[in-house]
Scaffold this motif. Structure first.
Motif, PDB file in Angstrom:
ATOM      1  N   GLU A 267       0.820  -1.195   0.000  1.00 21.37           N
ATOM      2  CA  GLU A 267       0.000   0.000   0.000  1.00 21.37           C
ATOM      3  C   GLU A 267       0.860   1.253   0.000  1.00 21.37           C
ATOM      4  OE1 GLU A 267      -4.207   0.951   2.053  1.00 21.37           O
ATOM      5  OE2 GLU A 267      -2.552   0.784   3.489  1.00 21.37           O
TER       6      GLU A 267
ATOM      7  N   LEU B 146      -6.560   7.464  -7.070  1.00 18.71           N
ATOM      8  CA  LEU B 146      -6.727   6.279  -6.224  1.00 18.71           C
ATOM      9  C   LEU B 146      -8.159   6.130  -5.723  1.00 18.71           C
ATOM     10  CD1 LEU B 146      -3.416   6.566  -4.173  1.00 18.71           C
ATOM     11  CD2 LEU B 146      -3.939   4.878  -5.933  1.00 18.71           C
TER      12      LEU B 146
ATOM     13  N   ALA C  83       1.850   6.504  -7.042  1.00 17.08           N
ATOM     14  CA  ALA C  83       0.744   7.330  -7.533  1.00 17.08           C
ATOM     15  C   ALA C  83       1.112   8.803  -7.481  1.00 17.08           C
ATOM     16  CB  ALA C  83      -0.521   7.065  -6.714  1.00 17.08           C
TER      17      ALA C  83
ATOM     18  N   ILE D 246       2.238   1.805  -3.460  1.00 13.51           N
ATOM     19  CA  ILE D 246       1.193   2.293  -4.367  1.00 13.51           C
ATOM     20  C   ILE D 246       1.001   3.791  -4.179  1.00 13.51           C
ATOM     21  CG2 ILE D 246      -1.296   2.236  -4.842  1.00 13.51           C
ATOM     22  CD1 ILE D 246      -1.202  -0.777  -4.273  1.00 13.51           C
TER      23      ILE D 246
END
Length: 516
Positions: A471, A493, A478, A474
């Motif tokens: 996580e 997201l 992003a 990510i």
């Protein structure tokens, strides 16, 4: 015995002879009637019986006097509108139902018939017939007879909606079929809508104005219209108004006769209108046409004939005109650089072609299509790297499909191996990749993390920690892909602001909520 019936009471009538002569108001005999029949009719016309009959009607009935007071309602009125009759009798209709159509009939004394009137307060539709009540020349009031048609109307709307959905599916299927036949790539809703509009207008003879950015595919839409029209067996002639010098555009469009001016070709020259006769003339970049030429084009469209340079008589032509522009013609009209009358002549149907950034679902399809085209042309077998695919989907594509096509050809030509990497992008794109990587590196440095692919393999440890690490990566990637913008990363997201910044704090990814 003669009498005026209007002056008799029921008791007085009983004393009359079996046959009664009838006189008018002037005392003149106008006929006769049997006393027993008259007694029967009068007895059966009692007000209570009339009310019983009216209450059997499924239609609602309301009657008002000439002052607007309600003096009659039947039971169906109460059922349909859900109100007690006792609360309404004697009240002014303007207070009970302000704005009702019956009030307009009261004021104008003209009958009204409405098939589908919506009563907002009740969420119901009614079908109404409203009449003025008159006796001779005397106005007595208004009666409204209506019935609840809510079920029928909503059923009709549901059927209409279902038909519209079915028609849209049919149009999409037709669009897909035509796109496949013409080898047109695309599946995004915005692009499919454009193709569907082109197929609809293709079946008509209407002039079409196609709007869109350079390289978006306006010419392709024009070809779809021509290929699906009744003129498909005739020529489609393309003219780029921006590419023709101002002093030559008239001869290009209308042609000239031999010897009409110095340098004229022997035998003269046919213009684009003559070449397109019976078919379609596509005028691209119409916004670049000189004002003087706009006036002549308008005259041709109105008269259906051209004035060839050096020819005494006009030549009739039958062409369907499709124009295209990337310029704001409405603004140009205000600036007096484009004729308003020509604009309305051209713009019977307007079709907007979406830019490539508005149809991102098609980027991968188009890129792969062009890559295979140039692989075959240059006898190569290039495939995309993950980094290039990511870039292609995030790039803004100011040159639209044309830029994407050129990008693929450049890469196939310049790449000596079989993997299409970032280094094989055109120079102006590689510069952007550099700036994106720099922005991403800055974010990684703030986060204290190294760049690793999101899909890295499991390295052991508890599931909760492994999921947390994934996580965190990510979130970091992003933000990097959005050039350091936390706001854009959060939207991409699809997480709430509160959750997003809580996760940043939890994983030690620095940044304030003011970042944009």
């Amino acid at each position: 015995m003669d009498t005026c019936l209007q002056e008799l009471t029921l008791e007085e009538l009983k004393s009359y002879a079996p046959v009664i002569g009838v006189t008018d108001a002037a005392g003149q005999k106008v006929g006769q009637v049997e006393k027993d029949l008259l007694l029967y009719l009068l007895s059966m016309s009692a007000s209570w019986m009339l009310a019983e009959i009216m209450d059997r009607f499924q239609e609602a009935v309301i009657a008002i006097d000439r002052h607007g007071r309600i003096f009659y309602l039947n039971s169906s009125y109460s059922k349909i509108l859900g109100v007690s009759l006792g609360r309404l009798i004697g009240r002014d209709i303007r207070q009970v139902e302000p704005g009702a159509e019956i009030i307009n009939v009261l004021e104008k004394k003209i009958p009204v018939f409405q098939e589908k009137q919506y009563i907002k307060t009740l969420d119901k539709y009614v079908s109404a017939r409203i009449y003025p009540l008159e006796r001779g020349s005397e106005f007595l009031g208004v009666v409204s007879i209506f019935q609840d048609t809510t079920v029928e109307v909503k059923l009709g709307e549901a059927v209409a909606k279902a038909n519209e959905i079915a028609l849209n599916y049919q149009r999409q299927a037709e669009a897909q079929e035509q796109m496949s036949r013409l080898e047109i790539i695309g599946k995004s809703p915005a692009f499919m809508k454009t193709v569907s509009q082109a197929l609809i207008v293709a079946k008509t003879e209407a002039s079409v104005l196609i709007k869109g950015e350079n390289g978006a595919g306006k010419e392709m839409i024009a070809k779809i219209i021509h290929e699906n029209s009744g003129r498909k067996t005739k020529p489609m002639i393309l003219v780029n108004c921006a590419a023709i010098p101002e002093n030559l555009i008239e001869s290009e469009l209308f042609g000239y006769e031999e010897g009409s001016f110095t340098g004229a070709k022997a035998g003269g020259k046919m213009g684009k209108f003559e070449l397109a006769n019976g078919g379609t003339l596509f005028l691209d970049e119409i916004g670049d046409m000189p004002m003087a030429m706009q006036a002549k084009l308008l005259r041709v469209l109105q008269a259906g004939e051209i004035e060839k340079i050096g020819r005494q008589r006009n030549i009739p032509v039958n062409v369907r005109l499709i124009a295209a522009t990337n310029q704001p013609l409405e603004q140009m009209i205000q600036e007096k650089t484009f004729r308003q009358d020509l604009y309305f002549r051209l713009n019977i149907v307007e079709i907007d072609v979406p830019s490539l950034k508005e149809r991102r679902e098609d980027i991968g399809l188009l890129a792969n299509h062009f890559l295979q085209v140039y692989n075959r042309r240059y006898e190569k077998k290039l495939t995309f790297s993950h980094e290039v695919l990511t870039f292609l989907h995030t790039y803004s594509w100011p040159g639209n499909v044309r830029e994407l096509k050129n990008c693929m050809e450049y890469a196939v030509i310049m790449c000596s191996g079989e993997l299409f990497g970032i280094s094989h992008l055109p120079p102006h794109m590689k510069q952007l990749v550099g700036s994106e990587e720099a922005a991403g590196a800055e974010v990684m440095e703030l986060a204290g993390a190294s760049v690793q692919p999101v899909g890295q393999s499991y390295q052991g440890g508890p599931l909760r920690e492994a999921l947390g690490a994934l996580e965190k990566k990510i979130l970091i990637e992003a933000i990097a892909q959005n050039r350091g913008s936390k706001v854009r990363a959060m939207k991409e997201l699809e997480v709430s602001k509160r959750t997003f910044y809580r996760k940043l704090k939890e994983y030690g990814i620095n940044g304030s909520e003011k970042d944009t």
